[in-house]
Design a protein around this motif. Structure first.
Motif, PDB file in Angstrom:
ATOM      1  N   VAL A   1       0.807  -1.207   0.074  1.00 59.12           N
ATOM      2  CA  VAL A   1      -0.096   0.039  -0.015  1.00 59.12           C
ATOM      3  C   VAL A   1       0.889   1.182  -0.026  1.00 59.12           C
ATOM      4  CG1 VAL A   1      -1.736   1.315   1.313  1.00 59.12           C
ATOM      5  CG2 VAL A   1      -1.744  -1.264   1.225  1.00 59.12           C
ATOM      6  N   ASN A   2       0.825   2.165  -0.988  1.00 61.11           N
ATOM      7  CA  ASN A   2       1.674   3.177  -1.039  1.00 61.11           C
ATOM      8  C   ASN A   2       1.057   4.506  -0.119  1.00 61.11           C
ATOM      9  OD1 ASN A   2      -0.243   4.599  -2.319  1.00 61.11           O
ATOM     10  ND2 ASN A   2       0.479   4.365  -4.490  1.00 61.11           N
ATOM     11  N   ARG A   3       2.036   5.417  -0.158  1.00 53.94           N
ATOM     12  CA  ARG A   3       1.692   6.533   0.912  1.00 53.94           C
ATOM     13  C   ARG A   3       0.489   7.266   0.598  1.00 53.94           C
ATOM     14  NH1 ARG A   3       6.795   8.645  -1.694  1.00 53.94           N
ATOM     15  NH2 ARG A   3       6.127   9.809  -3.524  1.00 53.94           N
ATOM     16  N   ASP A   4      -0.200   7.157  -0.651  1.00 54.03           N
ATOM     17  CA  ASP A   4      -1.426   7.551  -0.988  1.00 54.03           C
ATOM     18  C   ASP A   4      -2.576   6.665  -0.597  1.00 54.03           C
ATOM     19  OD1 ASP A   4      -0.307  10.027  -2.198  1.00 54.03           O
ATOM     20  OD2 ASP A   4       0.026   8.998  -4.007  1.00 54.03           O
ATOM     21  N   GLY A   5      -2.315   5.603  -0.024  1.00 56.43           N
ATOM     22  CA  GLY A   5      -3.308   4.744   0.511  1.00 56.43           C
ATOM     23  C   GLY A   5      -3.814   3.804  -0.564  1.00 56.43           C
ATOM     24  N   ILE A   6      -3.152   3.941  -1.641  1.00 56.63           N
ATOM     25  CA  ILE A   6      -3.546   3.052  -3.000  1.00 56.63           C
ATOM     26  C   ILE A   6      -2.780   1.630  -2.895  1.00 56.63           C
ATOM     27  CG2 ILE A   6      -3.629   2.795  -5.602  1.00 56.63           C
ATOM     28  CD1 ILE A   6      -3.541   5.836  -5.360  1.00 56.63           C
ATOM     29  N   THR A   7      -3.523   0.553  -2.911  1.00 59.10           N
ATOM     30  CA  THR A   7      -2.928  -0.911  -2.778  1.00 59.10           C
ATOM     31  C   THR A   7      -2.365  -1.045  -4.455  1.00 59.10           C
ATOM     32  OG1 THR A   7      -4.396  -1.628  -1.421  1.00 59.10           O
ATOM     33  CG2 THR A   7      -3.360  -3.324  -2.607  1.00 59.10           C
ATOM     34  N   ILE A   8      -1.014  -1.662  -4.488  1.00 60.42           N
ATOM     35  CA  ILE A   8      -0.442  -1.684  -5.720  1.00 60.42           C
ATOM     36  C   ILE A   8       0.034  -3.381  -5.656  1.00 60.42           C
ATOM     37  CG2 ILE A   8       1.539  -1.274  -7.325  1.00 60.42           C
ATOM     38  CD1 ILE A   8      -0.337   1.119  -6.554  1.00 60.42           C
ATOM     39  N   ILE A   9      -0.391  -4.043  -6.641  1.00 57.71           N
ATOM     40  CA  ILE A   9      -0.152  -5.373  -6.653  1.00 57.71           C
ATOM     41  C   ILE A   9       0.903  -5.490  -7.811  1.00 57.71           C
ATOM     42  CG2 ILE A   9      -1.189  -7.634  -7.582  1.00 57.71           C
ATOM     43  CD1 ILE A   9      -3.894  -6.958  -6.719  1.00 57.71           C
ATOM     44  N   THR A  10       1.815  -6.397  -7.072  1.00 54.01           N
ATOM     45  CA  THR A  10       3.343  -6.599  -7.873  1.00 54.01           C
ATOM     46  C   THR A  10       3.255  -7.764  -8.605  1.00 54.01           C
ATOM     47  OG1 THR A  10       4.428  -7.381  -5.988  1.00 54.01           O
ATOM     48  CG2 THR A  10       4.319  -4.949  -6.345  1.00 54.01           C
ATOM     49  N   ASP A  11       2.917  -9.034  -8.115  1.00 60.90           N
ATOM     50  CA  ASP A  11       3.226 -10.323  -8.882  1.00 60.90           C
ATOM     51  C   ASP A  11       2.062 -11.047  -8.460  1.00 60.90           C
ATOM     52  OD1 ASP A  11       5.786  -9.956  -9.891  1.00 60.90           O
ATOM     53  OD2 ASP A  11       6.494  -9.619  -7.570  1.00 60.90           O
ATOM     54  N   LEU A  12       1.521 -12.015  -9.273  1.00 61.58           N
ATOM     55  CA  LEU A  12       0.775 -12.961  -9.191  1.00 61.58           C
ATOM     56  C   LEU A  12       1.278 -14.491  -9.163  1.00 61.58           C
ATOM     57  CD1 LEU A  12      -2.297 -12.135 -11.694  1.00 61.58           C
ATOM     58  CD2 LEU A  12      -1.940 -11.463  -9.249  1.00 61.58           C
ATOM     59  N   HIS A  13       0.954 -15.329  -8.195  1.00 61.65           N
ATOM     60  CA  HIS A  13       1.722 -16.668  -8.389  1.00 61.65           C
ATOM     61  C   HIS A  13       0.622 -17.494  -8.615  1.00 61.65           C
ATOM     62  CE1 HIS A  13       5.261 -14.970  -6.602  1.00 61.65           C
ATOM     63  NE2 HIS A  13       4.277 -14.317  -5.887  1.00 61.65           N
ATOM     64  N   ALA A  14       0.398 -18.270  -9.974  1.00 65.56           N
ATOM     65  CA  ALA A  14      -0.461 -18.865 -10.254  1.00 65.56           C
ATOM     66  C   ALA A  14      -0.364 -20.283 -11.110  1.00 65.56           C
ATOM     67  CB  ALA A  14      -1.536 -18.054 -10.952  1.00 65.56           C
ATOM     68  N   TYR A  15      -1.209 -21.266 -11.042  1.00 66.10           N
ATOM     69  CA  TYR A  15      -0.993 -22.205 -11.848  1.00 66.10           C
ATOM     70  C   TYR A  15      -1.383 -21.698 -13.406  1.00 66.10           C
ATOM     71  CZ  TYR A  15      -1.315 -26.775 -14.163  1.00 66.10           C
ATOM     72  OH  TYR A  15      -1.452 -28.021 -14.851  1.00 66.10           O
ATOM     73  N   CYS A  16      -0.457 -22.102 -14.257  1.00 59.64           N
ATOM     74  CA  CYS A  16      -0.731 -21.880 -15.653  1.00 59.64           C
ATOM     75  C   CYS A  16      -1.037 -23.107 -16.420  1.00 59.64           C
ATOM     76  CB  CYS A  16       0.502 -21.039 -16.248  1.00 59.64           C
ATOM     77  SG  CYS A  16       0.408 -20.704 -17.935  1.00 59.64           S
ATOM     78  N   GLU A  17      -2.446 -22.800 -16.975  1.00 59.05           N
ATOM     79  CA  GLU A  17      -2.622 -24.044 -17.848  1.00 59.05           C
ATOM     80  C   GLU A  17      -1.781 -24.165 -19.051  1.00 59.05           C
ATOM     81  OE1 GLU A  17      -6.855 -24.039 -18.060  1.00 59.05           O
ATOM     82  OE2 GLU A  17      -7.097 -24.019 -16.141  1.00 59.05           O
ATOM     83  N   LEU A  18      -1.307 -23.175 -19.785  1.00 61.50           N
ATOM     84  CA  LEU A  18      -0.486 -23.271 -20.997  1.00 61.50           C
ATOM     85  C   LEU A  18       0.904 -24.159 -20.623  1.00 61.50           C
ATOM     86  CD1 LEU A  18      -0.230 -22.253 -23.905  1.00 61.50           C
ATOM     87  CD2 LEU A  18       0.791 -20.215 -23.012  1.00 61.50           C
ATOM     88  N   ARG A  19       1.354 -23.657 -19.465  1.00 60.88           N
ATOM     89  CA  ARG A  19       2.805 -24.257 -19.026  1.00 60.88           C
ATOM     90  C   ARG A  19       2.654 -25.476 -18.334  1.00 60.88           C
ATOM     91  NH1 ARG A  19       4.757 -22.096 -23.334  1.00 60.88           N
ATOM     92  NH2 ARG A  19       5.305 -19.800 -23.063  1.00 60.88           N
TER      93      ARG A  19
END
Length: 166
Positions: free
Chosen positions: A112-130
């Motif tokens: 959460v930045n200093r303006d109170g905005i949530t910033i998502i950086t990465d997703l960890h997920a099962y990829c069906e393609l790979r």
């Protein structure tokens, strides 16, 4: 610790009328069983506790949608577990190749930045393609769709936040 065990053995031997060494063995057995019970209870409680006690419990005043102009995070991030979050994303990889992936998001990293905005950086997920668990840079995601309904997800971050495993 040894003094406590000796005192417990004396009390047990007096109450049960057994020898000191038998009582000492009983005291140690009860201590091991009690410690195992405490560890088991803490493990059960841990399933309901946040993984990081310093992690924000709310998503800030706003959860940012994927933003290609966002730079890498320079501050510590927190991780949230997600459930029932199967999505189709338009993704641009590091080589600028665009693919459409069906992923089952397991966790996401955010701050959460200093303006109170949530910033998502990465997703960890099962990829069906790979056919494997992969890490996806949130800022490289274009459009997102609910894999079950096909509906467009206007703000993937807010959608994921609503699917947290809490």
């Amino acid at each position: 610790m040894a003094i406590v065990a000796a005192i417990a053995a004396i009390v047990i031997s007096h109450l049960l009328g057994t020898s000191f060494f038998v009582s000492l063995g009983l005291g140690i057995a009860f201590a091991v069983i009690g410690l195992g019970l405490v560890i088991w209870l803490l493990a059960r409680m841990g399933k309901h506790l946040p993984s990081d006690p310093d992690a924000p419990t709310t998503g800030g005043s706003h959860i940012e949608a994927p933003n290609a102009r966002r730079r890498e995070a320079t501050q510590p991030t927190f991780t949230e577990k997600v459930r029932n979050a199967r999505v189709i994303i338009d993704y641009t990889d590091a080589n600028k190749e665009q693919t459409q992936r069906t992923i089952d998001v397991q966790t996401f990293d955010f701050y959460v930045n200093r303006d109170g905005i949530t910033i998502i950086t990465d997703l960890h997920a099962y990829c069906e393609l790979r056919n494997d668990v992969r890490q996806f840079k949130y800022r490289r995601i274009g459009e997102a769709f609910d894999a079950e309904t096909g509906e467009t997800i206007p703000n993937l971050g807010a959608w994921l936040w609503s699917h947290r495993a809490r």
